[in-house]
Motif scaffolding. Structure first.
Motif, mmCIF file in Angstrom:
data_model
loop_
_atom_site.group_PDB
_atom_site.id
_atom_site.type_symbol
_atom_site.label_atom_id
_atom_site.label_comp_id
_atom_site.label_asym_id
_atom_site.label_seq_id
_atom_site.Cartn_x
_atom_site.Cartn_y
_atom_site.Cartn_z
ATOM 1 N N LYS A 74 -3.729 1.360 10.804
ATOM 2 C CA LYS A 74 -3.588 2.444 11.787
ATOM 3 C C LYS A 74 -2.516 2.103 12.815
ATOM 4 C CE LYS A 74 -8.304 4.282 11.557
ATOM 5 N NZ LYS A 74 -9.551 4.547 12.338
ATOM 6 N N GLN A 75 -2.500 0.803 13.243
ATOM 7 C CA GLN A 75 -1.482 0.401 14.205
ATOM 8 C C GLN A 75 -0.077 0.528 13.593
ATOM 9 O OE1 GLN A 75 -2.364 -3.529 15.701
ATOM 10 N NE2 GLN A 75 -4.488 -2.976 16.241
ATOM 11 N N ALA A 76 0.057 0.101 12.328
ATOM 12 C CA ALA A 76 1.372 0.186 11.676
ATOM 13 C C ALA A 76 1.799 1.635 11.493
ATOM 14 C CB ALA A 76 1.325 -0.528 10.331
ATOM 15 N N PHE A 96 2.977 0.755 3.145
ATOM 16 C CA PHE A 96 2.726 -0.320 4.105
ATOM 17 C C PHE A 96 2.898 -1.651 3.393
ATOM 18 C CE2 PHE A 96 0.159 3.297 5.376
ATOM 19 C CZ PHE A 96 0.478 3.440 6.718
ATOM 20 N N ALA A 97 3.509 -2.614 4.114
ATOM 21 C CA ALA A 97 3.636 -3.985 3.623
ATOM 22 C C ALA A 97 2.658 -4.851 4.402
ATOM 23 C CB ALA A 97 5.067 -4.481 3.804
ATOM 24 N N VAL A 98 1.757 -5.551 3.716
ATOM 25 C CA VAL A 98 0.685 -6.326 4.338
ATOM 26 C C VAL A 98 0.827 -7.779 3.921
ATOM 27 C CG1 VAL A 98 -1.797 -6.597 4.606
ATOM 28 C CG2 VAL A 98 -0.828 -4.302 4.258
ATOM 29 N N ASN A 136 -9.504 1.254 -0.499
ATOM 30 C CA ASN A 136 -8.513 1.943 0.325
ATOM 31 C C ASN A 136 -8.572 1.397 1.741
ATOM 32 O OD1 ASN A 136 -7.496 4.217 2.175
ATOM 33 N ND2 ASN A 136 -6.883 4.928 0.132
ATOM 34 N N ARG A 137 -7.381 1.157 2.317
ATOM 35 C CA ARG A 137 -7.337 0.469 3.614
ATOM 36 C C ARG A 137 -6.709 1.335 4.690
ATOM 37 N NH1 ARG A 137 -5.247 -5.631 2.561
ATOM 38 N NH2 ARG A 137 -5.726 -5.659 4.826
ATOM 39 N N ILE A 138 -6.667 2.625 4.484
ATOM 40 C CA ILE A 138 -6.038 3.510 5.474
ATOM 41 C C ILE A 138 -6.784 3.502 6.809
ATOM 42 C CG2 ILE A 138 -7.316 5.590 4.824
ATOM 43 C CD1 ILE A 138 -3.575 5.306 5.807
ATOM 44 N N ALA A 139 -8.127 3.172 6.744
ATOM 45 C CA ALA A 139 -8.937 3.167 7.974
ATOM 46 C C ALA A 139 -8.948 1.816 8.651
ATOM 47 C CB ALA A 139 -10.381 3.606 7.665
ATOM 48 N N ASP A 140 -8.313 0.775 8.056
ATOM 49 C CA ASP A 140 -8.297 -0.534 8.692
ATOM 50 C C ASP A 140 -7.479 -0.466 9.980
ATOM 51 O OD1 ASP A 140 -9.770 -1.337 6.613
ATOM 52 O OD2 ASP A 140 -8.237 -2.614 5.668
ATOM 53 N N PRO A 141 -7.875 -1.198 11.011
ATOM 54 C CA PRO A 141 -7.177 -1.103 12.310
ATOM 55 C C PRO A 141 -5.719 -1.523 12.241
ATOM 56 C CG PRO A 141 -8.814 -2.890 12.320
ATOM 57 C CD PRO A 141 -9.065 -2.086 11.089
ATOM 58 N N LEU A 195 0.860 -1.194 0.000
ATOM 59 C CA LEU A 195 0.000 0.000 0.000
ATOM 60 C C LEU A 195 0.877 1.218 0.000
ATOM 61 C CD1 LEU A 195 -2.522 -1.029 2.829
ATOM 62 C CD2 LEU A 195 -2.713 -1.476 0.364
ATOM 63 N N ASP A 196 0.415 2.300 -0.635
ATOM 64 C CA ASP A 196 1.149 3.565 -0.540
ATOM 65 C C ASP A 196 0.838 4.220 0.799
ATOM 66 O OD1 ASP A 196 -1.375 4.640 -0.739
ATOM 67 O OD2 ASP A 196 -1.138 5.307 -2.830
ATOM 68 N N ALA A 197 1.397 5.380 1.026
ATOM 69 C CA ALA A 197 1.216 6.063 2.322
ATOM 70 C C ALA A 197 -0.238 6.459 2.554
ATOM 71 C CB ALA A 197 2.123 7.297 2.400
ATOM 72 N N GLY A 198 -1.041 6.550 1.495
ATOM 73 C CA GLY A 198 -2.453 6.914 1.639
ATOM 74 C C GLY A 198 -3.362 5.723 1.811
ATOM 75 N N GLY A 199 -2.843 4.489 1.799
ATOM 76 C CA GLY A 199 -3.653 3.308 2.021
ATOM 77 C C GLY A 199 -4.136 2.671 0.742
#
Length: 595
Positions: A111-113, A148-150, A103-108, A84-88
């Motif tokens: 947010k923790q990462a 982000f790396a998921v 978009n996954r910026i709001a996923d918990p 993911l980029d910095a915006g999710g």
């Protein structure tokens, strides 16, 4: 027959149950532990994959290489990698087109990462259509967040990793559970056998069976229940026998009562009745009990009284006529505490003889009075002729007085009889008109005795509702009584009012009434002589009281010897007209009105 369980069987049962529970608990703990370890191992694996993906993505950026190849390759089954980029927003994904991923910026976990931790979460993913365990780490370059790396895998993957343990643990747990269930059923069957025997004895209400159970009962709760059940059933048998005796006695008493009696339920159906009721209704082949009261009696007044008693919860008593016979119908609501629901007691009685007796009595009194008055009137006429002969005056005066007294007594008896059998005809009465009639009637007597008759009528007390002829007769009797005991002074008739009554009074200045005589002056035929020795008939004041009671009124008397007497009558204002007003005739020239 109930036997106590052997002690060894009880111990064995307890040991087997405890062992089965411990073994089942151990299996459940083992399964839970294996599953927990699989979850921890899977999370660690995903975290390592995410960290490796993060490092590779930074290296690719420095080498200006694309991100898509980083998530392609020979990965373990079920592993999914996403960048993911910095915006999710998704840059690359190992299984799906990045454009199809929301978009996954709001996923918990994201947010923790972003906050500097390793994000871990279990959630439902729309693109895969299943729940996934997800680990997310922040990708930083020179301290700056660049994405982000998921790493994620299906939740069911951990159960697959623990399937080796489950393959032997679950069948074993199922077998143990089945054995424990069979053992539990056997033990329950053995434990409930005494209870079943007790229930059978209670259902049959067998005192002998319960007696046997009570004799062999032990000290356990079941044994106490066996002994208590035997005692209760004995008491029940005694109560049933006592109730049967009381019911038989009550039936005998009701059959001995001359009235017809029936007990109704809340719907009007007959619950029980005595023999007289069966005879009263002429019961056919069908039994009376269970039939509606309207099927049995044809007295509308009685049926209406039953309905009023049930609806108003008040006793009702009415008289009804049917084919020339008269019946009394009394209805009482029985106390609800004695029954589960309300009951009504109906008492019927033939009162034809009692209803005709007053008429027979009235006819006898009227005829006797007439038969007495006719010869007495003739005797009085011949006395007037004999008075013309000298020497007879003294004795003829004595005969004349007694004849006059007998005529007055005959008239008063006839008048009182008519008052007892005649309801007042209520109309609006003008007291001032009664005053005019009374003044005319007693004008001569006032002049002869020198005792003046005066009237005091207030404007508010001038009108009242009542029977004009009865009220006139009431005043006549009271004024005659006053003249009888007054030699000097005055007699005053007054009419006033209070909040709810018209107050009528007649007072005199005569000799008064001794205190010992006051309680009896309204009794029939009670009389005491005046100072001049002329006793009355003893019915005048009884007639007055009868007229007052017919108007729902009260009468009181106050008297002082040698000073005078006052009679006070209270007539309610709210009587109102109950019948069409009777046409009042001209004032009579006699002092006895024909009522």
């Amino acid at each position: 027959m109930i036997r106590s369980r052997p002690y060894a069987l009880r111990v064995l049962s307890a040991v087997l149950i405890v062992a089965s529970l411990v073994f089942a608990t151990a299996l459940m703990v083992e399964v839970t532990s294996v599953h927990y370890q699989a979850n921890v191992g899977e999370t660690s694996h995903l975290e390592a994959s995410a960290l490796l993906l993060s490092d590779r993505y930074v290296a690719a950026l420095h080498a200006s290489s694309p991100a898509a190849p980083l998530v392609r390759g020979d990965f373990p089954a079920g592993l999914r990698l996403t960048i993911l980029d910095a915006g999710g927003s998704a840059i690359a994904d190992s299984r799906f087109d990045p454009g199809s991923i929301t978009n996954r910026i709001a996923d918990p976990e994201v947010k923790q990462a972003a906050a500097g931790d390793v994000g871990v979460a279990v959630s439902y993913r729309i693109e895969s259509g299943q729940r996934e365990r997800t680990v997310c780490v922040a990708i930083r370059d020179s301290g700056s967040l660049i994405g982000f790396a998921v790493a994620s895998s299906p939740v069911g993957l951990t159960w697959q990793s623990a399937s080796g343990t489950f393959s032997w643990a679950l069948p074993l747990l199922l077998v143990v559970s089945s054995l424990w269930l069979v053992l539990a059923l056997i033990l329950v069957r053995m434990a409930t056998r005494p209870v079943s025997d007790l229930a059978d004895a209670l259902e049959r209400r067998s005192v002998q069976s319960l007696a046997g159970l009570a004799m062999r009962a032990d000290v356990t709760e079941l044994g106490r229940a066996q002994r208590a059940s035997y005692a209760l059933l004995q008491e029940s048998e005694v109560l049933i026998e006592r109730e049967h005796l009381q019911s038989s006695a009550l039936s005998a008493v009701l059959d001995a009562v001359p009235q017809a009696i029936a007990i109704l339920d809340s719907t009007g159906a007959v619950l029980s009745a005595n023999t007289q009721f069966d005879q009263f209704v002429g019961a056919d082949a069908l039994p009376v009990a269970g039939r509606h009261i309207a099927e049995l009696i044809t007295l509308p007044e009685c049926l209406a009284a039953i309905d009023r008693c049930v609806s108003e919860h008040q006793p009702q008593t009415v008289a009804a006529e049917d084919h020339g016979r008269y019946y009394s119908c009394s209805v009482h609501e029985l106390d609800g505490k004695a029954f589960r629901e309300r009951r009504a007691l109906v008492v019927l009685e033939d009162i034809t003889d009692a209803m005709t007796l007053p008429r027979i009595k009235a006819d006898f009194v009227t005829n006797a009075s007439h038969e007495l008055k006719t010869p007495l009137t003739a005797i009085r006429g011949y006395l007037e002729l004999l008075r013309e002969e000298p020497g007879n005056a003294h004795y003829l005066d004595i005969v004349q007085r007694n004849v006059d007294r007998l005529i007055a007594l005959s008239s008063d008896i006839s008048l009182l009889s008519r008052l007892e059998n005649r309801a007042p005809e209520i109309e609006l009465v003008d007291v001032s008109k009664l005053q005019h009639d009374l003044a005319e009637l007693f004008d001569k007597q006032g002049h002869e005795t020198g005792v003046a008759l005066r009237f005091s009528v207030d404007s508010e007390g001038r009108f009242l509702y009542g029977d004009r002829l009865m009220l006139l007769q009431m005043f006549i009797n009271l004024i005659e009584n006053a003249y009888h005991f007054t030699q000097t002074g005055t007699i005053t008739v007054s009419a006033t009012t209070d909040v709810s009554h018209i107050i009528l009074s007649v007072s005199d200045t005569g000799q008064g009434i001794p205190a010992r005589d006051l309680p009896r002056i309204f009794e029939r035929f009670y009389s005491h002589a005046s100072d001049h020795g002329r006793p009355g008939t003893g019915l005048g004041l009884a007639i007055v009281k009868r007229i007052v009671l017919a108007h729902n009124g009260t009468i009181d008397v106050e008297s002082t010897v040698n000073k005078g007497t006052t009679f006070v009558i209270h007539i309610p204002k709210n009587l109102g007209p109950r019948r069409p007003a009777a046409t009042s005739g001209q004032p009579s020239d006699t002092k006895r009105e024909d009522l």
